[in-house]
Every structure is written in C-alpha cells, then in structure tokens.
Write a protein that holds these residues in place. Structure first.
Motif, mmCIF file in Angstrom:
data_model
loop_
_atom_site.group_PDB
_atom_site.id
_atom_site.type_symbol
_atom_site.label_atom_id
_atom_site.label_comp_id
_atom_site.label_asym_id
_atom_site.label_seq_id
_atom_site.Cartn_x
_atom_site.Cartn_y
_atom_site.Cartn_z
ATOM 1 N N SER A 101 7.660 -6.357 -2.537
ATOM 2 C CA SER A 101 7.958 -7.495 -1.676
ATOM 3 C C SER A 101 8.549 -7.032 -0.343
ATOM 4 C CB SER A 101 8.930 -8.443 -2.383
ATOM 5 O OG SER A 101 9.304 -9.500 -1.529
ATOM 6 N N ALA A 102 9.467 -6.075 -0.395
ATOM 7 C CA ALA A 102 10.082 -5.560 0.823
ATOM 8 C C ALA A 102 9.049 -4.852 1.701
ATOM 9 C CB ALA A 102 11.229 -4.612 0.476
ATOM 10 N N GLU A 126 6.585 -7.126 3.671
ATOM 11 C CA GLU A 126 7.046 -7.669 4.944
ATOM 12 C C GLU A 126 6.748 -6.726 6.106
ATOM 13 O OE1 GLU A 126 11.161 -8.542 4.485
ATOM 14 O OE2 GLU A 126 10.844 -10.021 2.892
ATOM 15 N N SER A 127 6.465 -5.463 5.788
ATOM 16 C CA SER A 127 6.122 -4.485 6.833
ATOM 17 C C SER A 127 4.626 -4.218 6.885
ATOM 18 C CB SER A 127 6.870 -3.175 6.580
ATOM 19 O OG SER A 127 8.270 -3.365 6.660
#
Length: 553
Positions: A423-424, A427-428
């Motif tokens: 998930s983190a 975002e990138s």
C-alpha cells in the motif's frame, strides 16, 4: 561392429514415419507428465507446501521439481543398462508406463490440510519415480529414431524428438487452459487442478498403443544377432577408450548449455511473468502456448541445418547469442509486462536500512526467527520489488527518499506486512494489481520468448543426433543417457530453485539469470574445445574403435 552392420536391414520410409510419430508422441506425453508440475506450481504449493511465507512456499515447490531431476541420472544408469542389454523398445515402454502412473498419482494425493506432512512426502516420492522414468525415456526415444534414420537425415529426423520436449510443455499449458475454461476459478484452485494430472492415464494408454506397434531398433537387432551387445554397459561406458572425455563434453559442453537455456526460456519466463511481474495467469499461459508452439518448428529447422553444417556450429552460435541477449531480453520483457512497476522502481528506488539486513527464505523450516530487516526484505522480494540495502542502527524503509512508517504489527504478521508495504509503495507508483498488458506489449513479450525459443533450438535441435554419433552403439544408451541426465537433472533441473534462492538473497528479480550465464559460459568453452567441427560423422567413422572381442563383464 562389422558383423552387426552386415545384419542390418534398411527401414522403409513408412517404418521411419511410424518410428518418428510414435517416439515423438510418447516423448510429448512423457514430458507433459513431468512439466505439468511446473506449470501448476502455484496451486501445488498451496495444496502440498502451505506456508505463510510466499517465497518459501514457491521455493519448496521448486525443490520438489528439482528432486525429480535429481533422480534422472539414476534412471539413466538403470534404464541405460536395460536399453543396452535388453533393447531400446521395451525399455522405453517401461519408462512411459512408470511416468504415467506416477503423474496420475499426484492428482490423487489429499492436500496437506487433510493428511499433513504425509502429503508433501508422497509428492516427493512420486517426483522421484517421475525422475527415474525420465532418465530412461529421452535416451531411448532419441537413439531409437537415430538408429532408424539414414545418416544424411539423422539431424532432421531426431529433431522431432527435441521438438517433442517443447511439445510436452505446450500440451501441459493447453490442458490447463482448457480446464480453466470449463471449471470455475474457485473450483479449479480447490480441486480442478488435479484433472491435468489424472489425464495422464489416458495419455499413457495412447502412448503404449502407439509404441507397441514398433519393432526393435535395427542396430540393436543386428548387435544382438551378432552377439556384440555389452554385458556391463555402465562399466564399459566409463572404461571404453576416449569415453571419459566424450562424457565430460556431453555433460558440460552440450547438456549444460542446452538445458539451462531451455529452462530459462520457458520456466523462468513463466515464473517471472506470473509472479514477479504479476501478469494475469491466463495471459501468461496463452503467450507461452503460442510462442512454444511456434518455436517447435525452430528445432526441426536447426536439426535439418545441422545435417549440412555439422552439429557444433549451431550450438556455438546459440551459446554466444544467449550470453549476449539474455539480460536484455528479460529487462525488456519486464518493462513490457508491468510498465508501472519498472518505471516506479526507476523513479522511486527502494532502500532498506537496519542491522543484520539479510534474508533467509528457509529460516521458517528450521524454526529460526528472521530479523525485522530480513522480514521486510522477504516481503519486497515476494512482491517483485528491487531494493538496495544500506547499513544503519535502526530499521527503516524509504521510497524515492521518502520514509515509510513501519508499523509494529507488520513484523509479526506476514499478511499485514505485505499489505502495508504494498500500500505504501502503491502511493509512489508501484502497481501490484494483476496485469493484463496492452496487445502491443503482449506481442512484444511473445516475440522475446520466440527469440529465446530460437536460442534453445540452436543448442538443442541437433543434440539427439550428436549424442548418438558420439558413442559406440553397444553402449550408446548408457553412454549418452548418463551425461545428458546428470546435466539436465542437476544443472537444468535445479535452475528454478537456485535462481529463486539467488533472487531471494539479493532482492533483484533478474539476478537469477547469472546462474544461466555461468553454466552457458563454461559450457561454451567446453564445446569449443571438445566438439568436432565439420560434417556429421558416425562414431565408427570418426573414432578408432578397439577390435571387437568378448563382452566386458
């Protein structure tokens, strides 16, 4: 061999066509049996090797795959002995029967959820039987066709056996796609994957029916009638003048090259696209089905070409081209399969810092606890994300220079860690969803696999003829089967496992290709040194055989 040659009868064209058809069909079915395990690796892992560690689960599946290959040399010794003593035909009738029974057995084993540790143990035992059977199959089929073929067409006729190996892989994918089409996805994952294994019973019946129509090899018949068969083919294979060198060349200069290229072209690309690049499974299967089917023709072309230019030239060209093209092919394939993942990895590099920052994919097997950093690395590797490691006092993860907060629960719960990290990274720009690339990209991937299929054909298409010509007829089955199956069993069969461990250790999804590069590079040197150039020649024409005498005890 003079007496044996005098007793030989030239096979008719009709007999040769039947020989090629029956031998090739049996080879396709037998390799289908062996490859269906790799084609369904993900579902087999869930059924028989369940683990909360995704990387460990797939490595255990590939370990089971490798076990079958590990027993191929023993099968080569056993069935090579029988083939040189009792005959080519009946030996490979036994091997195909053993293979069919063992494959169907995999489809009948209850899952690990039902019978626990007994499930993977039984799977391993059946893989051992498959390995033993395959150790006798290839040599028997290749020699049987070669000994029926006229010398000037030996490369072309035996290339059908080489193409049949790819045919077994193609058939395994075709059957899986057909089963997926008629069985709902959830049911296929639960029980439908067993159907391709059970189908082996029908394929066994067809194969036996076709091969029972065949007569014994004319070369073996002539040797038997002349009393020139070997009493101890295994011993004579190791003591016959010049054979140790020829076995060394066959092992490293021929088999080591062809087998690592073959498994990289088809199995590494299958795993790479499905797992690392997250391409939809059906899409991957269709790409490999079409590319594999087309590439079968390459083996026939190379086999026929070798009848004119010799066996050495195609192998040398294929090995050199592989060393030059392997990494660019996979880099390009990755960028076409999952452009978002490749672009994000370039624009937002992932860096992990911490103490004892290494990962051990087998730690769980030995009840060892990985460090927090090791757990993060394992999750990144399983997600197909390349990373770099820097020393540091505290565990930290950055993406494009921006820190990612590592929650305490991630280190205790593998699923939470995977979901949180993905998930983190999402975002990138990292895309972890199942991919269905645009049609232009799919065509590009297919073209790249076809290039690898051509590299495989160059190093494989003429090999059955070459190995037959390298060894004397009286010990041919043993002499060619032993180095072939040691090379294919250990150098090639362990490739998915070794490459997977390299990837797990380094975090680089392309690092496993260095194994192929090393084996092919060494094999190229051996082939250049040990193979004779020029037009193809029979063993008796190119080697000074000792006078015929009593059989070696």
């Amino acid at each position: 061999m003079a007496a044996a040659e005098g007793l030989q009868r030239e096979p008719t064209e009709k007999e040769i066509r039947l020989v090629i058809a029956a031998s090739s069909a049996g080879t396709i079915f037998e390799w289908y049996d062996f490859f269906i395990y790799g084609t369904l690796a993900g579902l087999i892992g869930a059924a028989f090797f369940p683990s909360g560690n995704e990387t460990l689960q797939i490595l255990l599946v590939w370990a089971g795959f490798a076990v079958g290959f590990g027993f191929r040399p023993l099968g080569a010794i056993l069935f090579g002995y029988l083939g040189d003593r009792l005959g080519r035909k009946y030996t490979f009738l036994v091997t195909v029967t053993l293979m069919g029974i063992a494959t169907a057995g995999v489809g009948m084993i209850p899952s690990a959820a039902s019978i626990g540790l007994a499930a993977p143990i039984i799977v391993i035992c059946l893989r051992i039987l498959q390995g033993l059977a395959l150790g006798g199959e290839y040599g028997g089929a290749a020699i049987y066709v070669a000994e029926h073929a006229p010398p000037e067409k030996r490369g072309f006729y035996t290339s059908f056996i080489q193409a049949s190996v790819v045919g077994g892989f193609v058939l395994s994918i075709l059957v899986v796609l057909a089963c997926r089409a008629v069985i709902p996805a959830e049911e296929f994952a639960e029980w439908g994957w067993r159907v391709p294994f059970l189908l082996s019973i029908a394929l066994l019946g067809i194969s036996l029916w076709m091969r029972l129509k065949l007569s014994e090899s004319p070369v073996f018949q002539a040797m038997k009638e002349a009393g020139e068969t070997s009493a101890n083919p295994f011993k004579e294979s190791l003591t016959y003048p010049g054979n140790p060198k020829r076995i060394f060349v066959a092992l490293f200069g021929i088999t080591g090259v062809l087998t690592t290229i073959w498994y990289t072209a088809f199995f590494s690309s299958l795993s790479f696209l499905r797992r690392d690049m997250r391409v939809d499974e059906s899409t991957v299967e269709w790409i490999l089905l079409i590319a594999g089917f087309i590439s079968m023709s390459f083996y026939l072309i190379v086999g026929k070409w070798s009848d004119r230019v010799g066996r050495k030239k195609p192998i040398i060209i294929g090995a050199i081209a592989t060393l030059a093209l392997l990494f660019p092919i996979f880099w390009t394939m990755g960028s076409l399969a999952n452009p978002g993942l490749a672009r994000a990895a370039s624009e937002n590099p992932v860096v992990v810092t911490g103490q004892q920052c290494t990962t051990d994919p087998f730690a769980e097997l030995f009840d060892e606890e990985q460090t927090g950093c090791g757990k993060v690395l394992e999750t990144l590797t399983a997600s197909g994300v390349a990373y770099s490691v820097e020393p540091g006092a505290d565990l930290a993860l950055t993406v494009g220079g921006e820190p990612v907060a590592i929650e305490a629960g991630w280190l205790e719960d593998a699923a939470a860690r995977r979901d949180g990290i993905q998930s983190a990274l999402g975002e990138s720009g990292f895309d972890f969803a199942k991919q269905t690339p645009p049609m232009a990209n799919i065509l590009g991937i297919g073209a790249l696999i076809l290039v690898m299929g051509m590299l495989s054909a160059l190093t494989y298409g003429s090999v059955a003829a070459l190995l037959t010509e390298m060894f004397p007829a009286r010990i041919r089955y043993s002499s060619m089967s032993i180095p072939y199956h040691i090379g294919a069993g250990y150098l090639g069969g362990f490739l998915p496992l070794i490459a997977g461990i390299i990837v797990a250790r380094t975090g680089d999804v392309y690092a496993g290709l260095w194994y192929t590069m090393a084996v092919v590079g060494f094999g190229l040197l051996v082939a250049w040194w040990g193979l004779s150039g020029g037009p193809p020649r029979d063993f008796e024409d190119s080697h000074q055989a000792p006078p015929t005498g009593p059989a070696i005890p």
